[in-house]
Design a protein around this motif. Structure first.
Motif: not given
Length: 103
Positions: A15-23, A25-29, A93-102
């Motif tokens: 599910l995570i890999a299908t929704l976004y591949d790391g790059s 996440v911003g689009a999903a947000v 939450d895990a990929v957004s330390p200090n409120g910024e997407l990594v």
């Protein structure tokens, strides 16, 4: 930032890999914000408590992704949306330390 454990099941990983591949996440947000879920997304990005999202909300906001995952896995769209609702807030939450997407 809240800690997140590795997804417990292969389905959750898929599910995570299908929704976004790391790059993506911003689009999903942004897609979730445009669907009216900005308050919930903002809570996942902040350092405070994560607001929950319902399967129905995600099913409407991410209908294309939910449908694609359902077709690929053979699960019903409702079950897929429930799984996404469980894993998406802590994942963002895990990929957004200090409120910024990594990325």
């Amino acid at each position: 930032m809240a800690a997140i454990e590795a997804p417990a099941t292969a389905l959750e990983q898929f599910l995570i890999a299908t929704l976004y591949d790391g790059s993506q996440v911003g689009a999903a947000v942004e897609q979730l914000r445009q669907a009216g879920l900005g308050d919930k997304v903002d809570s996942w990005l902040s350092t405070g408590e994560n607001l929950p999202v319902t399967a129905d909300e995600l099913g409407k906001a991410l209908s294309d992704s939910v449908g694609r995952i359902a077709a690929l896995t053979g699960l019903g769209a409702d079950e897929v949306a429930q799984k996404i609702a469980a894993v998406l807030p802590p994942a963002v939450d895990a990929v957004s330390p200090n409120g910024e997407l990594v990325s």
